[in-house]
Design a protein around this motif. Structure first.
Motif, PDB file in Angstrom:
ATOM      1  N   THR A  47       0.827  -1.210   0.000  1.00  0.00           N
ATOM      2  CA  THR A  47       0.000   0.000   0.000  1.00  0.00           C
ATOM      3  C   THR A  47       0.861   1.261   0.000  1.00  0.00           C
ATOM      4  OG1 THR A  47      -1.743  -1.170   1.212  1.00  0.00           O
ATOM      5  CG2 THR A  47      -1.830   1.229   1.211  1.00  0.00           C
ATOM      6  N   SER A  51       1.200   4.172  -2.816  1.00  0.00           N
ATOM      7  CA  SER A  51       1.010   5.576  -2.450  1.00  0.00           C
ATOM      8  C   SER A  51       2.165   6.430  -2.968  1.00  0.00           C
ATOM      9  CB  SER A  51       0.903   5.728  -0.930  1.00  0.00           C
ATOM     10  OG  SER A  51      -0.203   5.012  -0.421  1.00  0.00           O
ATOM     11  N   VAL A 149      -5.229  13.066  -3.915  1.00  0.00           N
ATOM     12  CA  VAL A 149      -5.397  12.336  -2.646  1.00  0.00           C
ATOM     13  C   VAL A 149      -6.574  11.377  -2.744  1.00  0.00           C
ATOM     14  CG1 VAL A 149      -6.004  12.577  -0.216  1.00  0.00           C
ATOM     15  CG2 VAL A 149      -4.315  14.113  -1.227  1.00  0.00           C
ATOM     16  N   ILE A 150      -7.673  11.830  -3.330  1.00  0.00           N
ATOM     17  CA  ILE A 150      -8.858  10.972  -3.470  1.00  0.00           C
ATOM     18  C   ILE A 150      -8.551   9.756  -4.337  1.00  0.00           C
ATOM     19  CG2 ILE A 150     -11.173  10.833  -4.481  1.00  0.00           C
ATOM     20  CD1 ILE A 150     -11.577  13.752  -3.631  1.00  0.00           C
ATOM     21  N   THR A 153      -5.876   7.403  -2.602  1.00  0.00           N
ATOM     22  CA  THR A 153      -6.496   6.722  -1.465  1.00  0.00           C
ATOM     23  C   THR A 153      -7.465   5.643  -1.937  1.00  0.00           C
ATOM     24  OG1 THR A 153      -6.330   8.727  -0.109  1.00  0.00           O
ATOM     25  CG2 THR A 153      -7.886   7.034   0.622  1.00  0.00           C
ATOM     26  N   THR A 154      -8.254   5.959  -2.946  1.00  0.00           N
ATOM     27  CA  THR A 154      -9.196   4.984  -3.506  1.00  0.00           C
ATOM     28  C   THR A 154      -8.459   3.765  -4.038  1.00  0.00           C
ATOM     29  OG1 THR A 154     -10.773   6.716  -4.130  1.00  0.00           O
ATOM     30  CG2 THR A 154     -10.962   4.607  -5.262  1.00  0.00           C
ATOM     31  N   CYS A 156      -5.510   2.664  -3.191  1.00  0.00           N
ATOM     32  CA  CYS A 156      -4.897   1.910  -2.096  1.00  0.00           C
ATOM     33  C   CYS A 156      -5.935   1.109  -1.312  1.00  0.00           C
ATOM     34  CB  CYS A 156      -4.142   2.849  -1.173  1.00  0.00           C
ATOM     35  SG  CYS A 156      -2.628   3.531  -1.884  1.00  0.00           S
ATOM     36  N   VAL A 157      -7.112   1.688  -1.094  1.00  0.00           N
ATOM     37  CA  VAL A 157      -8.172   0.969  -0.373  1.00  0.00           C
ATOM     38  C   VAL A 157      -8.606  -0.269  -1.155  1.00  0.00           C
ATOM     39  CG1 VAL A 157     -10.579   1.092   0.377  1.00  0.00           C
ATOM     40  CG2 VAL A 157      -9.014   2.960   0.907  1.00  0.00           C
TER      41      VAL A 157
END
Length: 206
Positions: A47, A51, A149-150, A153-154, A156-157
């Motif tokens: 992850t 990132s 960032v959105i 993050t998406t 990585c999730v």
């Protein structure tokens, strides 16, 4: 960021992430060897690597690298070398699987984390995915940082959910079907597959 744009990214990213590749193969191998709980550093390492790669692209550094044939070639061959080294290591290393606490396998948390981090951050296909998708998804008339960032993050999730699912399945099979002998075979096959990935990237890098 518009919901439609974000949801389109979710669908494309999920299809890309859930397709078996080096990160999934490495995580499944570690889950089969060590069990679900001890594979967490591998998932976290992957992850963080994603990132870093995503931030690398969003910051425009990747565009500079892609614009330089020499830098891009060096980056691709770095990924090839790491995949080949990891695959060869799996084939020649005689590590054991931990079963019912009867065989304690001592693998450092830092090793699991670093292994997965390097695998993610040196994967040229992840960089290409971000470079290809980010310009299509980001609105230049809005602030870039929140959008980046959105998206990161998406991604990585979804990656965490995918690796956790594969790890859970591997751990389930490990507790019921895997033996020391079958794990050795799986490790060798995994090494061969990683070398195959490296060979594919090498052909594309020429």
């Amino acid at each position: 960021m518009d919901f439609y744009v974000w949801f389109s990214f979710v669908l494309i990213a999920a299809a890309n992430i859930m397709t078996p590749g080096p990160a999934i193969l490495n995580t499944v191998r570690r889950a089969a060897q060590l069990g679900l709980r001890r594979v967490l550093p591998t998932i976290l390492g992957n992850t963080l690597g994603l990132s870093v790669a995503g931030a690398f692209c969003a910051g425009g550094v990747a565009t500079f690298v892609l614009a330089s044939d020499l830098l891009w070639m060096l980056f691709r061959w770095l990924g090839v070398a790491y995949l080949a080294w990891l695959g060869l290591k799996l084939i020649i290393t005689h590590d054991e699987i931990e079963l019912d606490n009867s065989t304690l396998v001592n693998v450092r948390t830092s090793k699991l984390f670093t292994e997965a981090f390097l695998l993610a951050v040196t994967n040229p296909k992840a960089i290409l995915f971000f470079v290809a998708l980010f310009p299509q998804m980001m609105d230049p008339n809005r602030a870039i940082l929140p959008q980046a960032v959105i998206l990161i993050t998406t991604f990585c999730v979804i990656s965490i959910a995918s690796l956790s699912t594969y790890s859970t399945l591997a751990s389930f099979l490990r507790n019921r079907f895997i033996t020391q002998a079958s794990y050795r075979k799986f490790r060798i096959i995994s090494g061969a597959v990683l070398i195959g990935f490296a060979g594919k990237l090498a052909r594309e890098a020429r």
